[in-house]
Design a protein around this motif. Structure first.
Motif, mmCIF file in Angstrom:
data_model
loop_
_atom_site.group_PDB
_atom_site.id
_atom_site.type_symbol
_atom_site.label_atom_id
_atom_site.label_comp_id
_atom_site.label_asym_id
_atom_site.label_seq_id
_atom_site.Cartn_x
_atom_site.Cartn_y
_atom_site.Cartn_z
ATOM 1 N N ASP A 50 -6.578 -44.468 32.593
ATOM 2 C CA ASP A 50 -7.963 -44.919 32.453
ATOM 3 C C ASP A 50 -8.784 -43.772 31.872
ATOM 4 O OD1 ASP A 50 -10.540 -45.879 32.652
ATOM 5 O OD2 ASP A 50 -10.422 -46.358 34.785
ATOM 6 N N PRO A 51 -9.095 -43.803 30.579
ATOM 7 C CA PRO A 51 -9.823 -42.701 29.946
ATOM 8 C C PRO A 51 -11.224 -42.463 30.510
ATOM 9 C CG PRO A 51 -8.811 -44.112 28.292
ATOM 10 C CD PRO A 51 -8.643 -44.792 29.606
ATOM 11 N N ALA A 52 -11.773 -43.409 31.264
ATOM 12 C CA ALA A 52 -13.083 -43.210 31.891
ATOM 13 C C ALA A 52 -12.979 -42.258 33.081
ATOM 14 C CB ALA A 52 -13.666 -44.547 32.335
ATOM 15 N N VAL A 53 -11.772 -42.003 33.549
ATOM 16 C CA VAL A 53 -11.515 -41.110 34.675
ATOM 17 C C VAL A 53 -10.926 -39.814 34.120
ATOM 18 C CG1 VAL A 53 -10.206 -40.828 36.818
ATOM 19 C CG2 VAL A 53 -11.083 -43.084 36.181
ATOM 20 N N GLU A 54 -11.330 -38.692 34.704
ATOM 21 C CA GLU A 54 -10.789 -37.405 34.292
ATOM 22 C C GLU A 54 -9.735 -36.950 35.291
ATOM 23 O OE1 GLU A 54 -14.368 -35.240 31.958
ATOM 24 O OE2 GLU A 54 -14.547 -35.296 34.127
ATOM 25 N N CYS A 55 -8.636 -36.405 34.786
ATOM 26 C CA CYS A 55 -7.550 -35.919 35.626
ATOM 27 C C CYS A 55 -7.389 -34.416 35.434
ATOM 28 C CB CYS A 55 -6.236 -36.604 35.261
ATOM 29 S SG CYS A 55 -6.197 -38.352 35.696
ATOM 30 N N GLY A 56 -6.942 -33.759 36.464
ATOM 31 C CA GLY A 56 -6.689 -32.325 36.401
ATOM 32 C C GLY A 56 -5.729 -31.924 37.498
ATOM 33 N N THR A 57 -5.321 -30.658 37.453
ATOM 34 C CA THR A 57 -4.409 -30.125 38.451
ATOM 35 C C THR A 57 -4.985 -28.820 38.976
ATOM 36 O OG1 THR A 57 -2.535 -31.082 37.279
ATOM 37 C CG2 THR A 57 -2.033 -29.374 38.870
ATOM 38 N N LEU A 58 -4.909 -28.629 40.273
ATOM 39 C CA LEU A 58 -5.373 -27.408 40.907
ATOM 40 C C LEU A 58 -4.206 -26.792 41.658
ATOM 41 C CD1 LEU A 58 -7.691 -25.501 41.768
ATOM 42 C CD2 LEU A 58 -8.047 -27.013 43.718
ATOM 43 N N THR A 59 -3.929 -25.519 41.386
ATOM 44 C CA THR A 59 -2.878 -24.800 42.091
ATOM 45 C C THR A 59 -3.510 -24.096 43.289
ATOM 46 O OG1 THR A 59 -1.673 -24.465 40.030
ATOM 47 C CG2 THR A 59 -1.095 -23.030 41.868
ATOM 48 N N VAL A 60 -2.963 -24.369 44.470
ATOM 49 C CA VAL A 60 -3.492 -23.779 45.706
ATOM 50 C C VAL A 60 -2.348 -23.141 46.492
ATOM 51 C CG1 VAL A 60 -5.415 -25.401 45.896
ATOM 52 C CG2 VAL A 60 -3.244 -25.948 46.984
ATOM 53 N N PRO A 61 -2.674 -22.151 47.331
ATOM 54 C CA PRO A 61 -1.625 -21.548 48.165
ATOM 55 C C PRO A 61 -1.144 -22.522 49.238
ATOM 56 C CG PRO A 61 -3.709 -20.330 48.361
ATOM 57 C CD PRO A 61 -3.958 -21.501 47.489
ATOM 58 N N VAL A 62 0.120 -22.464 49.537
ATOM 59 C CA VAL A 62 0.667 -23.258 50.634
ATOM 60 C C VAL A 62 0.098 -22.756 51.953
ATOM 61 C CG1 VAL A 62 2.789 -23.841 51.886
ATOM 62 C CG2 VAL A 62 2.772 -23.842 49.383
ATOM 63 N N ASP A 63 -0.032 -21.447 52.071
ATOM 64 C CA ASP A 63 -0.563 -20.807 53.280
ATOM 65 C C ASP A 63 -1.774 -19.986 52.862
ATOM 66 O OD1 ASP A 63 -1.128 -19.306 55.527
ATOM 67 O OD2 ASP A 63 0.922 -18.579 55.814
ATOM 68 N N TRP A 64 -2.976 -20.420 53.256
ATOM 69 C CA TRP A 64 -4.203 -19.739 52.841
ATOM 70 C C TRP A 64 -4.294 -18.325 53.389
ATOM 71 C CZ3 TRP A 64 -7.518 -21.204 49.117
ATOM 72 C CH2 TRP A 64 -7.395 -22.516 48.655
ATOM 73 N N SER A 65 -3.542 -17.984 54.421
ATOM 74 C CA SER A 65 -3.551 -16.608 54.922
ATOM 75 C C SER A 65 -2.700 -15.696 54.037
ATOM 76 C CB SER A 65 -3.069 -16.551 56.372
ATOM 77 O OG SER A 65 -1.703 -16.916 56.454
ATOM 78 N N ARG A 66 -1.905 -16.303 53.122
ATOM 79 C CA ARG A 66 -1.124 -15.549 52.136
ATOM 80 C C ARG A 66 -1.417 -16.133 50.755
ATOM 81 N NH1 ARG A 66 4.531 -16.543 54.254
ATOM 82 N NH2 ARG A 66 4.887 -16.371 52.032
ATOM 83 N N PRO A 67 -2.611 -15.846 50.208
ATOM 84 C CA PRO A 67 -3.045 -16.499 48.966
ATOM 85 C C PRO A 67 -2.181 -16.204 47.747
ATOM 86 C CG PRO A 67 -4.553 -14.736 49.570
ATOM 87 C CD PRO A 67 -3.592 -14.906 50.712
ATOM 88 N N TYR A 68 -1.373 -15.156 47.786
ATOM 89 C CA TYR A 68 -0.520 -14.844 46.639
ATOM 90 C C TYR A 68 0.935 -15.220 46.886
ATOM 91 C CZ TYR A 68 -4.718 -12.467 45.268
ATOM 92 O OH TYR A 68 -6.013 -12.204 44.949
ATOM 93 N N GLY A 69 1.170 -16.002 47.934
ATOM 94 C CA GLY A 69 2.522 -16.463 48.245
ATOM 95 C C GLY A 69 2.831 -17.754 47.495
ATOM 96 N N ASP A 70 3.646 -18.600 48.107
ATOM 97 C CA ASP A 70 4.020 -19.877 47.493
ATOM 98 C C ASP A 70 2.786 -20.736 47.243
ATOM 99 O OD1 ASP A 70 6.675 -19.175 47.629
ATOM 100 O OD2 ASP A 70 7.027 -20.217 49.523
ATOM 101 N N THR A 71 2.842 -21.527 46.162
ATOM 102 C CA THR A 71 1.728 -22.404 45.811
ATOM 103 C C THR A 71 2.229 -23.830 45.622
ATOM 104 O OG1 THR A 71 2.003 -21.981 43.439
ATOM 105 C CG2 THR A 71 0.466 -20.553 44.636
#
Length: 84
Positions: free
Chosen positions: A51-72
């Protein structure tokens, strides 16, 4: 059981997304400034194929917020802009 866990995760993600614009130190991937300084980790919005009226995107987030540079993990997002 899995559905309940996913629902809880969705509530947490919505809360984080709502708070991140005011809490940039805790949520660097959610700010435009951070996207410029972190190799473009922000959300790039494009029209959705379904549906071109809707915008799609992807956000990469940490699996564990206490280790922000760990697995995502990547979250698929969609938004529909207001028309009024």
């Amino acid at each position: 059981m899995l559905r309940r866990g996913i629902s809880k995760l969705a509530v947490v993600l919505v809360a984080v997304a709502a708070l991140c614009p005011t809490m940039t130190a805790l949520c660097p991937a959610m700010t435009a400034e951070a996207a410029d300084t972190t190799g473009g980790r922000g959300i790039t919005w494009e029209p959705c194929e379904e549906d071109p009226a809707v915008e799609c995107g992807t956000l990469t987030v940490p699996v564990d917020w206490s280790r922000p540079y760990g697995d995502t993990l990547d979250l698929a997002l969609a938004r529909r802009r207001a028309t009024d």
